[in-house]
Scaffold this motif. Sequence first.
Motif, mmCIF file in Angstrom:
data_model
loop_
_atom_site.group_PDB
_atom_site.id
_atom_site.type_symbol
_atom_site.label_atom_id
_atom_site.label_comp_id
_atom_site.label_asym_id
_atom_site.label_seq_id
_atom_site.Cartn_x
_atom_site.Cartn_y
_atom_site.Cartn_z
ATOM 1 N N ASN A 6 2.890 47.040 -11.703
ATOM 2 C CA ASN A 6 4.301 47.412 -11.638
ATOM 3 C C ASN A 6 5.186 46.373 -12.306
ATOM 4 O O ASN A 6 6.200 46.708 -12.931
ATOM 5 C CB ASN A 6 4.733 47.582 -10.176
ATOM 6 N N HIS A 7 4.817 45.118 -12.171
ATOM 7 C CA HIS A 7 5.607 44.050 -12.769
ATOM 8 C C HIS A 7 5.553 44.091 -14.289
ATOM 9 O O HIS A 7 6.564 43.822 -14.964
ATOM 10 C CB HIS A 7 5.096 42.694 -12.262
ATOM 11 N N SER A 8 4.411 44.440 -14.860
ATOM 12 C CA SER A 8 4.226 44.387 -16.313
ATOM 13 C C SER A 8 4.629 45.679 -17.020
ATOM 14 O O SER A 8 5.038 45.639 -18.178
ATOM 15 C CB SER A 8 2.751 44.070 -16.634
ATOM 16 N N LYS A 50 -5.008 51.998 -5.149
ATOM 17 C CA LYS A 50 -4.101 53.100 -5.475
ATOM 18 C C LYS A 50 -3.006 53.248 -4.422
ATOM 19 O O LYS A 50 -1.842 53.495 -4.748
ATOM 20 C CB LYS A 50 -4.882 54.415 -5.586
ATOM 21 N N LEU A 51 -3.380 53.119 -3.165
ATOM 22 C CA LEU A 51 -2.409 53.222 -2.076
ATOM 23 C C LEU A 51 -1.615 51.935 -1.919
ATOM 24 O O LEU A 51 -0.572 51.916 -1.255
ATOM 25 C CB LEU A 51 -3.149 53.567 -0.781
ATOM 26 N N ALA A 111 8.404 52.886 -11.606
ATOM 27 C CA ALA A 111 8.955 53.789 -10.592
ATOM 28 C C ALA A 111 7.992 54.929 -10.312
ATOM 29 O O ALA A 111 7.793 55.323 -9.145
ATOM 30 C CB ALA A 111 10.304 54.337 -11.065
ATOM 31 N N PHE A 112 7.372 55.442 -11.350
ATOM 32 C CA PHE A 112 6.428 56.549 -11.181
ATOM 33 C C PHE A 112 5.157 56.084 -10.492
ATOM 34 O O PHE A 112 4.621 56.760 -9.607
ATOM 35 C CB PHE A 112 6.099 57.161 -12.546
ATOM 36 N N ILE A 113 4.668 54.902 -10.865
ATOM 37 C CA ILE A 113 3.453 54.367 -10.253
ATOM 38 C C ILE A 113 3.685 54.076 -8.775
ATOM 39 O O ILE A 113 2.844 54.380 -7.920
ATOM 40 C CB ILE A 113 3.001 53.090 -10.998
ATOM 41 N N LEU A 118 1.879 57.696 -7.833
ATOM 42 C CA LEU A 118 0.495 57.213 -7.756
ATOM 43 C C LEU A 118 0.164 56.727 -6.349
ATOM 44 O O LEU A 118 -0.943 56.967 -5.843
ATOM 45 C CB LEU A 118 0.272 56.097 -8.774
ATOM 46 N N VAL A 119 1.101 56.064 -5.694
ATOM 47 C CA VAL A 119 0.889 55.658 -4.298
ATOM 48 C C VAL A 119 0.736 56.895 -3.417
ATOM 49 O O VAL A 119 -0.089 56.928 -2.494
ATOM 50 C CB VAL A 119 2.043 54.764 -3.814
ATOM 51 N N GLY A 120 1.519 57.938 -3.717
ATOM 52 C CA GLY A 120 1.351 59.202 -2.997
ATOM 53 C C GLY A 120 -0.028 59.796 -3.202
ATOM 54 O O GLY A 120 -0.623 60.338 -2.269
ATOM 55 N N GLY A 121 -0.566 59.678 -4.422
ATOM 56 C CA GLY A 121 -1.921 60.155 -4.678
ATOM 57 C C GLY A 121 -2.953 59.393 -3.874
ATOM 58 O O GLY A 121 -3.917 59.968 -3.352
#
Length: 477
Positions: A230-232, A216-217, A239-241, A245-248
């Motif tokens: 992210n690529h797919s 996740k990070l 952009a949101f992920i 999601l990285v912030g989560g």
Amino acid sequence: MLINLLIVSLVVILFVALARRRAYVQFCAQLFFLVQAAFATWAVLNRGTTILTYFTLDTLGVTYYVLMALVGWIACWQSSRYLDRESLRECKIYLISFIALNLALTGVYFANDITVTWIFLEATTLAAAGLTYHRRTMRSLEATWKYIFVSSVGIAIAYLGILLLSAVVAVELPGTHEAAADLSYAGLTRSIAAGAGNPLYIKLAFLFILIGYSSKLEIFPFCTVGVDANHSAPTPASAFISSALVGGGFVAVFRVWKTLQGSDALAAWAGHVLLLLGGLSLLMAAVYLGRTKNLKRLASYSTVENSGLMMLGLGIGGLGVWAAVLHSLAHTLIKGSFMLQISVVGKMYGSYKAARNGGYFRADPLGALVLVCCLIALIAMPPSVLFRTEYLILTGMLAEGLWWVMIPVALLLVAVIYWLCVKMLPLVSRPANLSKLNTDARNPLLSVILLLLVLLTFVAGVWQAPALVELIDTIVY
């Protein structure tokens, strides 16, 4: 209020599922983000409130939630232009997955119990998988399968760490022969500070949790599944992920890391582990940035690099922690803006291959300006706020006598800067035939909004307002 958000979100999802026109689907999307904005405002005004026992509106969670609501709304708006050729059914599935990911991250941000955080992180896997498989191609199927499998394995490893932690800090209940553990973050902090449990088992638990949350990070060792996702996924979803999601993932790791700070020995050991994983993440990013030729993967490996820097900041402690939190917050805005502008590039050129595209400054001057500003921000050149955070992290290493860590980290950062510039600058300046571009994909209003967000991070790099300093101090100390 949290229950109201859940109920309204479920109602919106139901309306989306039943909608028979794209206009209705888009209306439901805007309604959801309007409700989310209202909840974000309420959360800011009611910081410190505990809801439903397991959720607390602390400063850390509220700050990330506000950023998620902002980036999520912009990403959803851009999605309506980006997915203009999708069928109604595909738009419905996309939007339902997007809303589900927002709800899951809401739980991650506000959970005050380690098991509740774990549950909602697992929910983000399923929601993100729906976005990853949107194109229904063999590549997206492979990326989705990898993401679900590896993320689930990681979450299972994290669960083993939580089970081990619960067994270690469990205490016997009065008047019974049964033992129970307080797995709230506050309870774990008290138990560890009081010396409860075997330190060896606590170390193993932290290691399991950190490795489990790495997908996740997007840090070593499970960061590659995030890159593939992210690529797919459609680029607005990427952009949101890459941001929310990285912030989560950072919030989840930060809360667990903070529970160990009551014990000097455990805190020192956790710092060494974070330094190791952060360094390996930087190494992986530097190597793969040189190999990739796709703009989306380029941005994704940049996320791996920045997440590695966050772990290095937590690892050295002191001002490094302060820098890591600021770095994570700024990265959410910068990477979200970067990926959203890349979505415009992909729509215009019909490709994300760095070697095939060029002349973007002539085709879309405002969009090219956004990309250049994002590039300056990501490579941590002044006035980027990331320059200040990286400076604090590197000088923190030197102050702690970790010069033998600082030197390779600095060299890896130079490699990252080189590859980002080599791959991105030709897109803006290289001569190219622009006659076949889809100029209708340009979105000047989006570029203006993204430019303002990036310039906001530049202002934070030059002048850190007292309110911002107080915000970071509250989160860290």
